[in-house]
Design a protein around this motif. Sequence first.
Motif, mmCIF file in Angstrom:
data_model
loop_
_atom_site.group_PDB
_atom_site.id
_atom_site.type_symbol
_atom_site.label_atom_id
_atom_site.label_comp_id
_atom_site.label_asym_id
_atom_site.label_seq_id
_atom_site.Cartn_x
_atom_site.Cartn_y
_atom_site.Cartn_z
ATOM 1 N N GLU A 26 -55.468 50.587 28.291
ATOM 2 C CA GLU A 26 -56.130 49.468 29.647
ATOM 3 C C GLU A 26 -54.726 49.071 29.878
ATOM 4 O OE1 GLU A 26 -59.217 48.718 28.629
ATOM 5 O OE2 GLU A 26 -59.856 50.527 27.621
ATOM 6 N N GLY A 27 -53.557 49.093 30.255
ATOM 7 C CA GLY A 27 -52.493 48.366 31.052
ATOM 8 C C GLY A 27 -52.351 47.152 30.982
ATOM 9 N N ILE A 28 -52.066 46.905 29.625
ATOM 10 C CA ILE A 28 -52.232 45.605 28.649
ATOM 11 C C ILE A 28 -50.616 45.315 28.310
ATOM 12 C CG2 ILE A 28 -52.490 43.430 27.681
ATOM 13 C CD1 ILE A 28 -55.783 44.319 27.121
ATOM 14 N N PRO A 29 -49.800 45.038 28.503
ATOM 15 C CA PRO A 29 -48.490 45.113 28.135
ATOM 16 C C PRO A 29 -48.431 44.138 26.174
ATOM 17 C CG PRO A 29 -48.293 44.217 30.114
ATOM 18 C CD PRO A 29 -49.860 43.854 29.699
ATOM 19 N N VAL A 30 -47.691 44.905 25.603
ATOM 20 C CA VAL A 30 -47.431 44.036 24.068
ATOM 21 C C VAL A 30 -46.041 44.097 23.726
ATOM 22 C CG1 VAL A 30 -47.428 45.112 21.838
ATOM 23 C CG2 VAL A 30 -49.587 45.833 23.493
ATOM 24 N N THR A 31 -46.010 42.755 23.643
ATOM 25 C CA THR A 31 -45.114 42.238 23.262
ATOM 26 C C THR A 31 -44.779 41.328 22.510
ATOM 27 O OG1 THR A 31 -45.792 39.750 23.790
ATOM 28 C CG2 THR A 31 -44.868 41.264 25.505
ATOM 29 N N GLY A 32 -43.616 40.421 21.695
ATOM 30 C CA GLY A 32 -43.852 39.842 20.467
ATOM 31 C C GLY A 32 -42.823 39.946 19.779
ATOM 32 N N HIS A 33 -42.855 40.679 18.314
ATOM 33 C CA HIS A 33 -41.690 40.377 17.213
ATOM 34 C C HIS A 33 -41.595 42.441 17.261
ATOM 35 C CE1 HIS A 33 -42.058 36.151 15.506
ATOM 36 N NE2 HIS A 33 -42.888 36.372 16.692
ATOM 37 N N ALA A 34 -40.597 42.419 16.347
ATOM 38 C CA ALA A 34 -40.447 43.974 15.758
ATOM 39 C C ALA A 34 -40.289 43.945 14.750
ATOM 40 C CB ALA A 34 -38.860 44.190 15.495
ATOM 41 N N GLN A 35 -41.059 45.851 14.446
ATOM 42 C CA GLN A 35 -41.725 46.022 13.407
ATOM 43 C C GLN A 35 -40.105 46.106 12.827
ATOM 44 O OE1 GLN A 35 -44.918 47.180 12.516
ATOM 45 N NE2 GLN A 35 -44.582 45.195 14.230
ATOM 46 N N ARG A 36 -39.988 45.562 11.709
ATOM 47 C CA ARG A 36 -38.907 45.098 11.253
ATOM 48 C C ARG A 36 -38.770 46.092 10.164
ATOM 49 N NH1 ARG A 36 -37.549 38.615 10.051
ATOM 50 N NH2 ARG A 36 -37.802 37.921 12.427
ATOM 51 N N GLU A 84 -33.068 38.159 17.434
ATOM 52 C CA GLU A 84 -33.058 38.313 15.824
ATOM 53 C C GLU A 84 -34.054 38.993 15.694
ATOM 54 O OE1 GLU A 84 -35.735 34.471 15.715
ATOM 55 O OE2 GLU A 84 -34.449 35.285 17.292
ATOM 56 N N GLU A 85 -34.873 39.534 16.388
ATOM 57 C CA GLU A 85 -35.389 40.737 15.911
ATOM 58 C C GLU A 85 -34.959 42.176 15.449
ATOM 59 O OE1 GLU A 85 -38.623 40.091 14.714
ATOM 60 O OE2 GLU A 85 -38.822 38.636 14.973
ATOM 61 N N LEU A 86 -34.389 42.170 16.822
ATOM 62 C CA LEU A 86 -33.084 43.265 16.784
ATOM 63 C C LEU A 86 -32.393 43.339 15.733
ATOM 64 C CD1 LEU A 86 -32.265 43.119 21.265
ATOM 65 C CD2 LEU A 86 -33.764 45.321 19.820
ATOM 66 N N VAL A 87 -31.493 41.996 15.487
ATOM 67 C CA VAL A 87 -31.268 42.002 14.182
ATOM 68 C C VAL A 87 -31.516 42.573 12.820
ATOM 69 C CG1 VAL A 87 -28.848 39.709 12.942
ATOM 70 C CG2 VAL A 87 -29.544 40.166 15.679
ATOM 71 N N VAL A 88 -32.645 41.570 12.763
ATOM 72 C CA VAL A 88 -32.999 42.163 11.350
ATOM 73 C C VAL A 88 -33.581 43.110 11.055
ATOM 74 C CG1 VAL A 88 -34.613 40.869 9.593
ATOM 75 C CG2 VAL A 88 -33.757 39.170 10.944
ATOM 76 N N VAL A 89 -34.075 43.566 12.318
ATOM 77 C CA VAL A 89 -34.699 45.536 11.819
ATOM 78 C C VAL A 89 -32.903 46.503 11.656
ATOM 79 C CG1 VAL A 89 -34.594 47.690 13.066
ATOM 80 C CG2 VAL A 89 -36.536 45.563 13.696
ATOM 81 N N LEU A 90 -32.434 45.837 12.219
ATOM 82 C CA LEU A 90 -30.611 46.662 11.700
ATOM 83 C C LEU A 90 -30.205 45.760 10.189
ATOM 84 C CD1 LEU A 90 -29.908 46.665 15.047
ATOM 85 C CD2 LEU A 90 -30.466 48.333 14.242
ATOM 86 N N SER A 91 -30.775 45.167 9.433
ATOM 87 C CA SER A 91 -29.582 43.777 8.713
ATOM 88 C C SER A 91 -31.069 43.933 7.230
ATOM 89 C CB SER A 91 -30.102 42.196 8.842
ATOM 90 O OG SER A 91 -29.229 42.837 10.085
ATOM 91 N N ASP A 92 -31.065 43.531 6.705
ATOM 92 C CA ASP A 92 -30.940 44.069 5.367
ATOM 93 C C ASP A 92 -32.126 42.392 4.869
ATOM 94 O OD1 ASP A 92 -31.521 43.624 2.779
ATOM 95 O OD2 ASP A 92 -29.726 44.509 1.002
ATOM 96 N N GLU A 93 -32.455 42.450 4.983
ATOM 97 C CA GLU A 93 -33.224 41.036 5.568
ATOM 98 C C GLU A 93 -33.938 40.289 4.081
ATOM 99 O OE1 GLU A 93 -37.281 38.749 7.757
ATOM 100 O OE2 GLU A 93 -37.627 41.124 7.827
ATOM 101 N N GLU A 94 -34.818 41.825 3.544
ATOM 102 C CA GLU A 94 -34.756 41.248 1.963
ATOM 103 C C GLU A 94 -33.699 40.509 0.884
ATOM 104 O OE1 GLU A 94 -36.369 43.844 -1.917
ATOM 105 O OE2 GLU A 94 -36.444 44.734 0.145
ATOM 106 N N ASN A 95 -32.206 41.195 0.394
ATOM 107 C CA ASN A 95 -31.593 40.849 0.425
ATOM 108 C C ASN A 95 -30.921 39.157 1.239
ATOM 109 O OD1 ASN A 95 -31.007 41.949 -2.224
ATOM 110 N ND2 ASN A 95 -31.160 43.708 -0.480
ATOM 111 N N LEU A 96 -31.163 39.328 2.605
ATOM 112 C CA LEU A 96 -30.345 38.148 3.572
ATOM 113 C C LEU A 96 -29.190 38.339 3.563
ATOM 114 C CD1 LEU A 96 -31.943 34.362 1.977
ATOM 115 C CD2 LEU A 96 -33.178 36.170 3.525
#
Length: 466
Positions: A199-209, A226-238
Amino acid sequence: MSVNVLRKICGISLLGIGFTLSSSPYCEVLQFKNVNVITMEQEQVLDGYQVIVNNGVITAIKPDSEAAPENIDRVIDAKGYYMLPGLSDTHFHQHGGDYHEYQLQFKSLIANGVTNVRSMAEWSEQDTIAIRYSADANKILAPYYYTTGPQLAHYNMKNPQDAINMVRFHKDRGYDFIKVHGDFDTETYFTLLREAEREGIPVTGHAQRKQPLEYSLRMYGLAHMEELVVVLSDEENLKIVDLDPETAKSIAQQVKDSGIFISPTLSIIAGIQNYTDDAKFEKMKAKEASKYISWKEYERFTNPENQTYYSPFFRTEKVLKYVDDLIKANTILTKYLNDAGVPLLVGTDNYGFQITGFSIHDELQLMHEAGMSNYDVLKAATINSARFLKRQSTAGTISVGKEAEFILLSENPLSDIKNTKSIQGVMLRNQYFDRAGLDAMLDEVLKARQAEFEDAAQAASKKAQQ
């Protein structure tokens, strides 16, 4: 076509030639005289130039010593000033649900040199399509306004069919962007991307963590570093990923190869530490810009019972360390991404004491402190943002044939990024606002905010007496 004829038709839509003239009673020809032009086409300053604006479009940029056109209506002496393309906030949040509030926010933005915004979510009480129409039709004074529909999360997009329906909804309404705000199963997420692309609509926003980084890099843009950082991190254990130079360089190259736009949005995360330290909190509230905060935002972000950065959760030892590590990782990755040539944007995420308009200057400063040159920071706020918003043909640089959309500064921002605050004038939508006009805008905002606090105090007093 003569200037006199243009004046007669100024203010009506010329559909045949593809643009709308200003709603001003006539179209002035302006000469900005003896100005230092930062075109942003390259890192240089054109000292002592004149810029001619005819009907809101730049028609000439030449040394001031050369003859000016004979049909000048108004001369603006810009001696000693620096002309820079207008700034863009690609992570702006529209607060409230009435046009009075919208106008206050828009005036705060314009007075701070922001001429483009992307509203990053439409709340239930809002109609951002109507706001965009009103702005484009010059029914309200506003920056160029780009819309994002209701943010997509688990509560409104549970399966692939929901994804299809959401894209259709965005298409029918005419939103400029789709915003992802939650984690989805892969089939639902992939369906969203496929349908949006169709449909030609750009998708933006937050990462799929919870998914590989590559999945998130399929979007048009990410709204936070931080979306990039968190994808690569252990968010559950901070626990934040250790970004050694080799790892950071590898990530930056992967992001670069994907072609995605990234808005670091550093200041909103860095600002958490102002809420978790009592001395910093009082200092933040006492800042000059903080007097422009609305009562609703003030009440929300100074009450520890609300789910904001001022809540006790953010003062726990583990979270304090997590936030500190996250800020450091954001800073590191911003430099590596910029060095790799990733197109970076500027966004403020204006909540709480991230004051609308004013906070863009804090964001620019933090991007510079992360290791970006002043020119690269300004590119993010101008050229890159124009391309992201698909305005590269009309905005982003000071060039002949582009719209006259710029700010005048008393100090050179290439020498010190803090000089973006030294605004003396703004040209937007075929209207020029001098410093007195901008001060009048801010005065209106300030009086409205003061009235809100007075009303809240009176309401609290009455309640206490009952």
